[in-house]
Write a protein that holds these residues in place. Structure first.
Motif, PDB file in Angstrom:
ATOM      1  N   GLY A 104       0.792  -1.227   0.000  1.00  0.00           N
ATOM      2  CA  GLY A 104       0.000   0.000   0.000  1.00  0.00           C
ATOM      3  C   GLY A 104       0.820   1.270   0.000  1.00  0.00           C
ATOM      4  O   GLY A 104       0.700   2.112  -0.911  1.00  0.00           O
ATOM      5  N   LEU A 105       1.667   1.445   0.998  1.00  0.00           N
ATOM      6  CA  LEU A 105       2.462   2.669   1.088  1.00  0.00           C
ATOM      7  C   LEU A 105       3.501   2.739  -0.022  1.00  0.00           C
ATOM      8  O   LEU A 105       3.726   3.808  -0.604  1.00  0.00           O
ATOM      9  CB  LEU A 105       3.175   2.751   2.444  1.00  0.00           C
ATOM     10  CG  LEU A 105       2.337   3.051   3.676  1.00  0.00           C
ATOM     11  CD1 LEU A 105       3.250   3.214   4.884  1.00  0.00           C
ATOM     12  CD2 LEU A 105       1.472   4.282   3.492  1.00  0.00           C
ATOM     13  N   GLN A 106       4.125   1.609  -0.321  1.00  0.00           N
ATOM     14  CA  GLN A 106       5.167   1.624  -1.338  1.00  0.00           C
ATOM     15  C   GLN A 106       4.598   2.043  -2.691  1.00  0.00           C
ATOM     16  O   GLN A 106       5.197   2.865  -3.409  1.00  0.00           O
ATOM     17  CB  GLN A 106       5.842   0.258  -1.448  1.00  0.00           C
ATOM     18  CG  GLN A 106       6.984   0.247  -2.448  1.00  0.00           C
ATOM     19  CD  GLN A 106       7.793  -1.034  -2.446  1.00  0.00           C
ATOM     20  OE1 GLN A 106       8.837  -1.108  -3.084  1.00  0.00           O
ATOM     21  NE2 GLN A 106       7.346  -2.044  -1.739  1.00  0.00           N
ATOM     22  N   THR A 107       3.436   1.506  -3.048  1.00  0.00           N
ATOM     23  CA  THR A 107       2.816   1.880  -4.312  1.00  0.00           C
ATOM     24  C   THR A 107       2.483   3.363  -4.331  1.00  0.00           C
ATOM     25  O   THR A 107       2.738   4.067  -5.319  1.00  0.00           O
ATOM     26  CB  THR A 107       1.543   1.056  -4.559  1.00  0.00           C
ATOM     27  OG1 THR A 107       1.872  -0.344  -4.561  1.00  0.00           O
ATOM     28  CG2 THR A 107       0.904   1.409  -5.884  1.00  0.00           C
ATOM     29  N   LEU A 108       1.917   3.859  -3.242  1.00  0.00           N
ATOM     30  CA  LEU A 108       1.539   5.271  -3.156  1.00  0.00           C
ATOM     31  C   LEU A 108       2.747   6.183  -3.303  1.00  0.00           C
ATOM     32  O   LEU A 108       2.746   7.130  -4.103  1.00  0.00           O
ATOM     33  CB  LEU A 108       0.849   5.535  -1.822  1.00  0.00           C
ATOM     34  CG  LEU A 108       0.609   6.998  -1.447  1.00  0.00           C
ATOM     35  CD1 LEU A 108      -0.318   7.669  -2.446  1.00  0.00           C
ATOM     36  CD2 LEU A 108       0.061   7.112  -0.033  1.00  0.00           C
ATOM     37  N   LEU A 109       3.793   5.922  -2.560  1.00  0.00           N
ATOM     38  CA  LEU A 109       4.953   6.809  -2.560  1.00  0.00           C
ATOM     39  C   LEU A 109       5.722   6.756  -3.878  1.00  0.00           C
ATOM     40  O   LEU A 109       6.238   7.782  -4.336  1.00  0.00           O
ATOM     41  CB  LEU A 109       5.860   6.472  -1.381  1.00  0.00           C
ATOM     42  CG  LEU A 109       5.302   6.971  -0.040  1.00  0.00           C
ATOM     43  CD1 LEU A 109       5.818   6.149   1.120  1.00  0.00           C
ATOM     44  CD2 LEU A 109       5.642   8.437   0.164  1.00  0.00           C
ATOM     45  N   THR A 168       2.637   0.464   9.437  1.00  0.00           N
ATOM     46  CA  THR A 168       1.356   1.078   9.108  1.00  0.00           C
ATOM     47  C   THR A 168       0.258   0.058   9.348  1.00  0.00           C
ATOM     48  O   THR A 168       0.353  -1.088   8.902  1.00  0.00           O
ATOM     49  CB  THR A 168       1.323   1.572   7.644  1.00  0.00           C
ATOM     50  OG1 THR A 168       0.028   2.101   7.352  1.00  0.00           O
ATOM     51  CG2 THR A 168       1.624   0.454   6.661  1.00  0.00           C
ATOM     52  N   ALA A 169      -0.757   0.452  10.093  1.00  0.00           N
ATOM     53  CA  ALA A 169      -1.850  -0.464  10.414  1.00  0.00           C
ATOM     54  C   ALA A 169      -3.031   0.348  10.929  1.00  0.00           C
ATOM     55  O   ALA A 169      -2.883   1.499  11.342  1.00  0.00           O
ATOM     56  CB  ALA A 169      -1.416  -1.485  11.471  1.00  0.00           C
ATOM     57  N   ALA A 170      -4.185  -0.263  10.895  1.00  0.00           N
ATOM     58  CA  ALA A 170      -5.375   0.366  11.458  1.00  0.00           C
ATOM     59  C   ALA A 170      -5.241   0.470  12.977  1.00  0.00           C
ATOM     60  O   ALA A 170      -4.293  -0.037  13.579  1.00  0.00           O
ATOM     61  CB  ALA A 170      -6.612  -0.435  11.070  1.00  0.00           C
ATOM     62  N   PRO A 227      -6.677  -4.575   0.187  1.00  0.00           N
ATOM     63  CA  PRO A 227      -7.337  -4.813  -1.104  1.00  0.00           C
ATOM     64  C   PRO A 227      -8.130  -6.111  -1.166  1.00  0.00           C
ATOM     65  O   PRO A 227      -8.830  -6.372  -2.140  1.00  0.00           O
ATOM     66  CB  PRO A 227      -6.162  -4.884  -2.085  1.00  0.00           C
ATOM     67  CG  PRO A 227      -5.049  -5.474  -1.275  1.00  0.00           C
ATOM     68  CD  PRO A 227      -5.215  -4.883   0.110  1.00  0.00           C
ATOM     69  N   TYR A 228      -8.038  -6.942  -0.115  1.00  0.00           N
ATOM     70  CA  TYR A 228      -8.675  -8.257  -0.141  1.00  0.00           C
ATOM     71  C   TYR A 228     -10.196  -8.154  -0.223  1.00  0.00           C
ATOM     72  O   TYR A 228     -10.845  -8.964  -0.897  1.00  0.00           O
ATOM     73  CB  TYR A 228      -8.258  -9.059   1.093  1.00  0.00           C
ATOM     74  CG  TYR A 228      -6.761  -9.079   1.286  1.00  0.00           C
ATOM     75  CD1 TYR A 228      -5.945  -9.856   0.471  1.00  0.00           C
ATOM     76  CD2 TYR A 228      -6.151  -8.283   2.257  1.00  0.00           C
ATOM     77  CE1 TYR A 228      -4.564  -9.862   0.630  1.00  0.00           C
ATOM     78  CE2 TYR A 228      -4.774  -8.279   2.421  1.00  0.00           C
ATOM     79  CZ  TYR A 228      -3.989  -9.063   1.609  1.00  0.00           C
ATOM     80  OH  TYR A 228      -2.614  -9.043   1.751  1.00  0.00           O
ATOM     81  N   GLY A 229     -10.770  -7.143   0.431  1.00  0.00           N
ATOM     82  CA  GLY A 229     -12.218  -6.985   0.390  1.00  0.00           C
ATOM     83  C   GLY A 229     -12.724  -6.685  -1.008  1.00  0.00           C
ATOM     84  O   GLY A 229     -13.691  -7.299  -1.484  1.00  0.00           O
TER      85      GLY A 229
END
Length: 319
Positions: A40-45, A82-84, A187-189
């Motif tokens: 998630g973060l890697q793709t965004l950055l 990074t986590a909820a 993204p699993y949902g």
């Protein structure tokens, strides 16, 4: 471009640490190992390009879920996570020495309870007596959604049987029909919906707080050079979040290509994602304290974490 003040702070801290840091590269630079979930973060950055030119080295450590990520932080091999909110609280409840250094906000739509499309379950009340697979472990954000949804429907947590399964294994079982009810997160949902799933309920309307955290290992914060680098990283992450909010179509296309998912799924994941990064404010602390209180009450958290005591407001004050 980023403020010269921030870069000067990082440079000064790096100079102070010098070559004594065993974490640095040959040039004396600090290396940050950034914990991530499902790229998630890697793709965004990478899409936003805001890490370009950072005055420190970056390594990425990828995990399926929060539980293995925090295990890596426990071993000292990862500087940030990074986590909820709930999985972060679960890690702290288990005595992981981390601090909350920044808060991510979203609308909650990325956390869901899915049922197979042919399932006779149509309301949360229909879950009574059923088995619910929850990803990825006790103390996940998916478990919190289940707990709050049951509470709102007048049911007890003990009215369902919960099985904890890592997301990729749970996804395979759900796609094949072996699992009928699955509480999970993006993204699993979104992939589950595309594979014959139906959203029974999601985290919107206050069923989850919508708050996630960037946490940092206490040992990393105790290193002045690393603390300064983490502060700079958070500023760059905030700019990446701003970029993603104003370039959703572009970001979704990059997400789809990078992660090998269909364009419609990528668009949903991006739309459901965090919208901004901010400090761990009193409002954030108050909302997440309610999460800790409830989950301790039902026995999911062994300790009712006092959120204010694990927040570090000296690292990031917002941009």
């Amino acid at each position: 471009m980023f403020s010269t003040r921030i870069l000067a702070v990082v440079a000064a801290a790096l100079l102070a640490a010098g070559c004594a840091s065993s974490q640095g590269a040959e040039s004396g630079q600090v290396t940050l190992t950034l914990g991530d979930q499902a790229n998630g973060l890697q793709t965004l950055l990478k899409a936003a390009g805001t890490l370009d030119g950072a005055p420190y080295q970056v390594k990425w450590a990828e995990f399926q879920g929060a539980a293995p990520l925090f295990q890596a932080m426990q071993s000292g091999s990862v500087d940030t996570g990074t986590a909820a909110d709930l999985p972060t609280l679960a890690a702290i409840s288990g005595k992981l020495p981390i601090k909350l250094v920044a808060a991510l906000r979203s609308g909650g739509a990325g956390t869901v309870i899915l049922v197979r499309d042919e399932s006779p379950v149509h309301t949360v009340a229909d879950l009574k007596g059923k088995t619910v697979v929850v990803s990825s472990a006790r103390g996940s954000i998916a478990e919190y959604l289940l707990a709050t949804a049951l509470q709102q429907a007048g049911l007890k947590y003990s009215d369902v049987t919960v099985q904890f399964v890592l997301p990729t294994a749970a996804q395979a079982a759900f796609n094949s029909g072996q699992t009928q009810i699955w509480a999970t997160f993006d993204p699993y949902g979104s992939i589950g919906v595309a594979s014959g799933g139906r959203v029974l309920v999601d985290g919107q309307d206050g069923r989850v707080s919508g708050i996630g955290f960037i946490s940092a290992a206490q040992s990393s914060l105790d290193n002045p050079a690393k603390k300064a680098a983490i502060a700079d990283f958070l500023t760059r992450l905030a700019k990446a979040e701003d970029w993603a909010s104003s370039h959703q179509d572009q970001y979704a296309a990059i997400y789809a290509k990078t992660n090998g998912v269909a364009a419609p799924i990528a668009a949903k994941v991006v739309a459901h994602g965090s919208t901004r990064l901010g400090p761990v404010s009193p409002d954030v602390v108050s909302k997440v304290q309610a999460v800790s209180d409830l989950m301790h009450q039902i026995g999911s958290l062994p300790v009712d974490v006092k959120v204010a005591s694990v927040a570090d407001s000296t690292v990031y004050q917002g941009s």
